[in-house]
Design an enzyme around this catalytic site. Structure first.
Site, PDB file in Angstrom:
ATOM      1  N   LYS A  36       0.819  -1.214   0.000  1.00  0.00           N
ATOM      2  CA  LYS A  36       0.000   0.000   0.000  1.00  0.00           C
ATOM      3  C   LYS A  36       0.855   1.267   0.000  1.00  0.00           C
ATOM      4  CE  LYS A  36      -0.109   0.716   4.698  1.00  0.00           C
ATOM      5  NZ  LYS A  36      -0.573   1.048   5.961  1.00  0.00           N
ATOM      6  N   THR A  37       1.976   1.252   0.725  1.00  0.00           N
ATOM      7  CA  THR A  37       2.799   2.461   0.724  1.00  0.00           C
ATOM      8  C   THR A  37       3.331   2.723  -0.676  1.00  0.00           C
ATOM      9  OG1 THR A  37       3.425   1.910   2.979  1.00  0.00           O
ATOM     10  CG2 THR A  37       4.682   3.647   1.910  1.00  0.00           C
ATOM     11  N   ASP A 223      -3.632   7.522   5.213  1.00  0.00           N
ATOM     12  CA  ASP A 223      -3.110   6.176   5.423  1.00  0.00           C
ATOM     13  C   ASP A 223      -3.754   5.578   6.683  1.00  0.00           C
ATOM     14  OD1 ASP A 223      -1.533   3.978   5.084  1.00  0.00           O
ATOM     15  OD2 ASP A 223       0.223   4.841   6.065  1.00  0.00           O
ATOM     16  N   GLU A 224      -3.820   4.271   6.767  1.00  0.00           N
ATOM     17  CA  GLU A 224      -4.379   3.572   7.949  1.00  0.00           C
ATOM     18  C   GLU A 224      -5.758   4.132   8.315  1.00  0.00           C
ATOM     19  OE1 GLU A 224      -2.829   1.000   9.028  1.00  0.00           O
ATOM     20  OE2 GLU A 224      -0.671   1.337   9.159  1.00  0.00           O
ATOM     21  N   GLN A 254      -7.274  -4.951   9.934  1.00  0.00           N
ATOM     22  CA  GLN A 254      -6.168  -4.576  10.801  1.00  0.00           C
ATOM     23  C   GLN A 254      -6.535  -3.429  11.736  1.00  0.00           C
ATOM     24  OE1 GLN A 254      -2.064  -4.733   9.139  1.00  0.00           O
ATOM     25  NE2 GLN A 254      -3.096  -4.999   7.180  1.00  0.00           N
ATOM     26  N   ARG A 604       2.784 -10.578   9.826  1.00  0.00           N
ATOM     27  CA  ARG A 604       4.099  -9.931   9.877  1.00  0.00           C
ATOM     28  C   ARG A 604       5.202 -10.861   9.406  1.00  0.00           C
ATOM     29  NH1 ARG A 604       2.419  -5.696   9.033  1.00  0.00           N
ATOM     30  NH2 ARG A 604       0.448  -6.818   8.913  1.00  0.00           N
TER      31      ARG A 604
END
Length: 729
Positions: A36-37, A223-224, A254, A604
């Site tokens: 996504k980044t 973001d987020e 998340q 992760r």
DNA sequence: TTAGTTAAGATTTTT
DNA sequence: TCTTAACTAA
């Protein structure tokens, strides 16, 4: 149209479509590890390169300084210098940036202070006292979270009193809240919640200011997004303005911060709030092996309220997940330790390994095991540099130079170093200030207090030092120079050198390091000044010290792991009551959030995932039988491998307390036996105080005492009880 | 004012 | 069990 699309040739189709969709509301549902980044940064680059948008017309918001920094760096990589012009900030720093321009519009004046949690809480403590409320029922910590939560929900004091249950408890909280806001204002200060809330109020009350920013920032990215609270949500809609060129990126799976006011509905309802939303799902994971992704997927599908999406990967199947049952937490730590040793033999590296746990308290066992074996480790998000008392003291000192009305900061340092102004004197000053409706600093200046002569004298002395330092600021001297002379003039250095125990020296060293960091700021800024520096670090909390070691095991809570990735992950303490945590079991949504948390943990891992749980573990010192976490049964068994580790399933040993008892006994004996080996002049190592020298020995047998000098202080120890290592005899 | 003792309370914590 | 904050004695 001529477009340079070469730079996005490495992206997959959904990623490309997200990058190319520039106008109108865009929702990017980005699964874990789906790049996504990359999408955000490339989208920014596309706007600038192909759509001829000026870089400063784009504003991207993140939650953490770290994320903002990383994003900016990656944009600079794509665009070189013009990447610097893109506005990439955290929610809080963007708001601070706006509010600094219009302090008077929110009834403050320039140079206002941003209160961190501890300053907010000490103000609340004062208020609770002043209102003569029961300090057992009203804990600053709890009240603070109620107030912050209200702010997140955009509930102001008046509304609080209107809306919440009319029982006396909430009425009192309402009173506290009201007074808290008043006092904070008098002190020319804001808290974290205010930063967002006051910006929202400012933009709502002053359309011309809102218009200004709407014209400035034509493209907004968030973001987020799953972590936004109501207040932040409103802020984003205000920033998006009429154009509604708003792109939000997030993953409902998340969302793990609902307890901090994050509202998962913000992402679930985005398409309802914005008509004609274009939705892109990023479902290809580039991080983990198939086994890991399958495990994560099977787990998360047990949640009810979520956007439909399925993560997949084209990576290899990978190793099975190792599931290990351990008798006790100590065995679990030993298991992790042994595995780490094995892995190190192969890779020669610690840095790609992480150990996760649900609660901070669990870290101890792993720390112990690693320390005993001299394996370097670091606790991520643990105690931070800026959280240290001495650094906060320094900050408070510097703050009152800019904002003397900030009584909170003043009270923090007025008796450090000790100036003979104890609780009673301070209380007098404080009440005096409230009576006269001025700040405590003003009371100090007026000087007509009913304090002891000695107290008055030390106040005079304090003020004269204060004036000297103020003059340095007026003369535009470097912040580091001001800080340096502050440490000397205010007697901080003397104080810490006077009690030259290892701790004080440590603190002095931290202060020196702090000053160094100010110098670094000066070196990288054109016109460095103190108030800008304070402004910068008031929202900066991460540990930015140049740590010597680079290869270490990372220990952290699962919450802290979000956004990171590791080759090997140890997910520990997977037991009912620990994970899911017993506090979350009451509500269904609580368990769902725990499940998301577990999903975050699993995703992760890139290659290796080790999950472990204990048969017995301690809670508040009590040994309890534990059942494996329900989440483990939600993962298909065929993804697990227990075989090679089964040998580790040693029979249930007397868990823990007994082990400790035995250990203590052996320690005791060891010291009794070795008592005679300690003599005057021996160099010894103490667990807490470090290396010292025995200067005197007295008593006999179990009463044998040693006087040991550490640095400049001496301490007495009963040898039988003190674990000492002989360094040099 | 401080040092020493005792009682309570103990998820998670981007800013 | 372990930490922290509140109380008590010097």
């Amino acid at each position: 149209m001529d477009m340079n699309l070469e730079f996005i040739s490495g992206l997959n189709e959904p990623q490309k479509s997200a990058v190319l969709h520039t106008e109108g509301p865009l929702l990017i549902l980005a699964g874990a590890g789906s790049g996504k980044t990359r999408v955000i940064t490339h989208r920014i680059a596309h706007l600038i390169i192909n759509k001829n948008i000026y870089p400063y017309k784009i504003c991207a918001l993140t939650f953490t300084n770290k994320a903002a920094k990383e994003m900016q760096e990656r944009v600079i990589k794509l665009l070189s210098n013009s990447g610097n012009l893109v506005m990439i900030k955290t929610f809080h720093s963007l708001c601070l940036y706006i509010l600094r321009k219009y302090p008077e519009k929110i009834n403050l004046h320039s140079g206002f202070t941003v209160y961190d949690t501890s300053l907010s809480e000490s103000l609340l403590k004062e208020i609770i006292k002043d209102l003569s409320l029961d300090n057992k029922a009203f804990k600053p910590k709890n009240i603070s979270s109620v107030i912050q939560n209200s702010k997140d929900k955009m509930i102001l004091p008046e509304e609080f009193l209107d809306e919440l249950p009319k029982d006396s408890f909430y009425k009192s909280i309402g009173k506290i809240y009201t007074l808290y806001e008043e006092r904070k204002m008098e002190r020319n200060a804001l808290d974290f919640g205010d930063l967002i809330l006051k910006t929202v109020i400012l933009l709502k009350e002053y359309p011309e200011i809102k218009n200004y920013y709407n014209n400035l920032w034509e493209y907004i990215m968030v973001d987020e997004y799953q972590d936004t609270n109501k207040c932040q949500y409103i802020l984003t809609t205000l920033l998006a303005g009429e154009k509604k060129n708003i792109c939000v990126v997030g993953d409902d799976d998340q969302s793990i911060y609902s307890w901090r006011g994050a509202d998962i509905r913000n992402i679930l309802d985005f398409e309802k709030d914005y008509k004609n939303t274009y939705i892109v799902k990023l479902e290809e994971n580039y991080r983990s092996t198939q086994n890991i992704i399958t495990a994560a997927g099977s787990l998360i599908k047990n949640n009810s309220d979520r956007k439909d999406k399925t993560l997949f990967t084209n990576k290899e199947i990978g190793k099975k997940i190792t599931l290990t049952e351990c008798p006790s937490e100590m065995d679990e730590a030993r298991f992790v330790l042994n595995k780490i040793k094995d892995l190190y033999k192969f890779t020669g590296k610690y840095s790609k390994i992480a150990v996760f746990y649900r609660t901070n308290a669990q870290s101890r066992f792993f720390e112990e095991a690693l320390r005993e074996n001299n394996i370097p480790y670091k606790i991520y998000g643990g105690f931070r540099f800026y959280d240290r008392a001495e650094i906060k003291d320094m900050m408070a000192y510097l703050t009152i130079l800019i904002n003397p009305d900030d009584t909170g900061s003043l009270l923090r340092i007025i008796n450090f170093p000790p100036r003979g102004l104890g609780d009673t004197s301070l209380e007098k000053l404080r009440l005096n200030a409230i009576e006269n409706n001025v700040s405590v600093f003003e009371i100090l200046k007026r000087g007509n207090t009913d304090l002891r002569k000695s107290a008055k004298l030390s106040i005079e002395n304090f003020l004269s030092n204060y004036n000297d330092l103020s003059i340095m600021i007026k003369n535009n001297m470097n912040p580091s120079a001001i800080a340096k002379s502050l440490v000397v003039q205010m007697g901080i250095e003397d104080e810490l050198k006077k009690n030259a125990d290892p701790e004080s020296l440590d603190r002095l060293e931290n202060i020196e390091q702090f000053i160094e960091s100010i110098q670094e700021y000066e070196d990288s800024t054109e016109n460095p000044n103190l108030s800008e520096y304070l402004n910068m670090i008031s929202l900066y909390t991460s540990e930015e010290d140049g740590v010597e070691i680079t290869d270490y095991i990372t220990l952290m809570t699962v919450h802290n792991s979000k956004g990171l990735e590791f080759d090997t992950v140890f997910l520990t303490g997977m037991e009912e009551g620990t994970f899911p945590h017993f506090m979350s079991l009451e509500e269904k949504m609580g368990v769902e959030e725990e499940r998301r948390l577990c999903y975050v943990a699993i995703t992760r891992a890139m290659q290796d995932l080790y999950i472990s749980h204990c048969q017995y573990s301690r809670k508040y010192g009590e040994i309890q039988k534990r059942e494996p976490s329900r989440f483990l049964s939600e993962i298909p068994e065929n993804l697990f491998q227990t075989g090679s580790e089964i040998s580790y399933r040693t029979p249930i040993r007397a868990p823990f307390a007994k082990e400790r008892e035995i250990k203590e006994k052996t320690n005791f004996q060891a010291n009794s036996i070795n008592n005679s080996t300690f003599k005057v002049g021996s160099k010894v190592k103490h667990r807490e105080y470090g290396i010292g020298k025995i200067v005197d020995i007295s008593g006999v047998g179990d009463n044998k005492k040693a006087k040991i000098r550490f640095g400049y202080t001496e301490k007495n120890f009963l040898l039988v009880y003190t674990p000492l290592e002989i360094v040099e005899n």
